[in-house]
Design an enzyme around this catalytic site. Structure first.
Site, PDB file in Angstrom:
ATOM      1  N   GLU A   1      10.542  20.277   3.412  1.00  0.00           N
ATOM      2  CA  GLU A   1      10.886  20.094   4.823  1.00  0.00           C
ATOM      3  C   GLU A   1      10.495  18.683   5.247  1.00  0.00           C
ATOM      4  OE1 GLU A   1       8.046  22.420   4.611  1.00  0.00           O
ATOM      5  OE2 GLU A   1       9.223  24.191   4.098  1.00  0.00           O
TER       6      GLU A   1
ATOM      7  N   ASN B   1       6.866  17.818   6.468  1.00  0.00           N
ATOM      8  CA  ASN B   1       5.746  17.495   5.589  1.00  0.00           C
ATOM      9  C   ASN B   1       5.987  16.262   4.726  1.00  0.00           C
ATOM     10  OD1 ASN B   1       4.239  19.945   6.264  1.00  0.00           O
ATOM     11  ND2 ASN B   1       5.970  20.964   5.284  1.00  0.00           N
TER      12      ASN B   1
ATOM     13  N   HIS C   1       1.352  22.369   3.307  1.00  0.00           N
ATOM     14  CA  HIS C   1       1.854  21.552   4.420  1.00  0.00           C
ATOM     15  C   HIS C   1       0.986  20.318   4.640  1.00  0.00           C
ATOM     16  CE1 HIS C   1       4.908  23.802   7.038  1.00  0.00           C
ATOM     17  NE2 HIS C   1       4.904  24.401   5.858  1.00  0.00           N
TER      18      HIS C   1
ATOM     19  N   SER D   1      17.879  29.541   0.016  1.00  0.00           N
ATOM     20  CA  SER D   1      18.391  29.744   1.372  1.00  0.00           C
ATOM     21  C   SER D   1      19.907  29.794   1.408  1.00  0.00           C
ATOM     22  CB  SER D   1      17.897  28.629   2.300  1.00  0.00           C
ATOM     23  OG  SER D   1      18.324  27.363   1.823  1.00  0.00           O
ATOM     24  N   GLY D   2      20.566  29.549   0.275  1.00  0.00           N
ATOM     25  CA  GLY D   2      22.018  29.548   0.223  1.00  0.00           C
ATOM     26  C   GLY D   2      22.503  29.556  -1.211  1.00  0.00           C
TER      27      GLY D   2
ATOM     28  N   THR E   1      12.522  33.737   2.682  1.00  0.00           N
ATOM     29  CA  THR E   1      11.793  34.062   3.903  1.00  0.00           C
ATOM     30  C   THR E   1      12.597  34.954   4.842  1.00  0.00           C
ATOM     31  OG1 THR E   1      12.571  31.993   4.912  1.00  0.00           O
ATOM     32  CG2 THR E   1      10.408  31.957   3.825  1.00  0.00           C
TER      33      THR E   1
END
Length: 321
Positions: free
Chosen positions: A107, A110, A38, A173-174, A191
């Site tokens: 993200e 960051n 990060h 995530s998808g 996650t």
């Protein structure tokens, strides 16, 4: 048997403390470790964000057994993929083969620091796919010149290559990210304990590959104190990936989580010192099909008692899963 990992969370401790924590985790018997990458903490109350790659180099020298892994690096914006390849190869050499390169589409939190705007999710995945191709080509020892849709590489070569390149993991995530990971990754990262993500990963070529999850926990003999700390530092974790990937800074996360209650946090994150609560939370991942689960103890100042408790009570209980 599920492998249990320790998380060096760069958002909640300084670099020297983080290295000390992973040394303790290795002694305690954790099976592997991961580190976040990060530039900003999620919330100002976490208070830190040192450079993950400098940290990994120090951790590689301070430990002897425990595997290391980025969870995860975005190789598309703050870093050029050719630079990520060099960093990863170097950490693999320093750790004598204990490193895995976890990658994701990033993200805004960051990546905004270098300017240039934040692209849509489909463009981010396009960039990630191209970046993985560049990294793999360099891992194979090629002298690479590449002019693609998103990246240029001019006569790049890694002069210090490990005998075995780091395995590459991709965060999902998808459906679109699962398709990418199934085709390109050596392991999958998630996650949330969602079986549907792993099913999609398998359909697209991921069957039989490791699957690594991550779970926040908050150990404290005083359960109320644990809930307070988890609410103060980790209430962002329930927003979901579509939100977490878009918000630009810690102030935005503070605003977005203003209505999150302590009861909601206590429901979502195992808090306190009751081993069964932590085991049940890990079991949700193993039931979904995860082979590895990295635990995140909330609170940079609360790692030492957590690691001791984990060695004495939690890890033996988790070995029975």
């Amino acid at each position: 048997m599920v492998q249990i990992g320790y998380t060096m969370m760069t958002e909640q401790a300084g670099p020297r403390d983080l290295v000390g924590h992973v040394v303790q985790a290795e002694k305690a018997g954790f099976d592997f470790s991961v580190t976040s990458d990060h530039y900003f903490p999620w919330l100002a109350s976490q208070g830190h964000s040192p450079n993950a790659w400098a940290l990994l180099g120090a951790a590689a020298q301070a430990t002897t057994r425990i595997p290391l892994m980025t969870y995860v690096t975005c190789p598309t914006t703050r870093y050029h993929p050719a630079v990520v390849a060099q960093q990863a190869a170097t950490v693999q050499l320093l750790s004598e083969g204990r490193f895995r390169l976890g990658l994701g589409s990033g993200e805004n939190l960051n990546e905004h620091v270098v300017g240039g705007g934040w692209p849509s999710a489909d463009v981010r995945l396009e960039k990630l796919e191209e970046a993985v191709g560049i990294i793999r080509a360099l891992f194979e020892g090629h002298t690479l010149t590449h002019h693609g849709a998103h990246y240029d590489v001019e006569h790049a070569k890694l002069w210090d290559l490990p005998e075995q390149p780091p395995p590459i993991g991709i965060a999902v995530s998808g459906e679109l990210s699962c398709r990418l990971a199934g085709h390109l990754a050596d392991l999958v990262i998630a996650t949330e304990p969602e079986h549907t993500l792993l099913e999609s990963f398998d359909r697209h070529g991921g069957a039989g590959k490791p699957r690594v999850g991550q779970l926040p926990v908050c150990y404290d003999p005083d359960r109320d104190a644990a809930i307070d700390r988890a609410h103060d530092q980790f209430r962002w974790s329930g927003l979901g990936w579509p939100v977490n990937s878009e918000l630009p800074h810690d102030g935005a996360f503070a605003s977005a989580t203003r209505s999150v209650t302590k009861d909601e946090i206590a429901e979502a994150i195992p808090c306190g010192a009751k081993v069964d609560d932590f085991v049940d939370a890990v079991r949700a991942y193993t039931d979904a099909g995860f082979t590895e689960v990295a635990l995140v103890q909330v609170g940079g100042d609360h790692q030492e008692p957590y690691v001791k408790w984990a060695a004495d009570e939690l890890l033996p209980a988790l070995r029975e899963l």
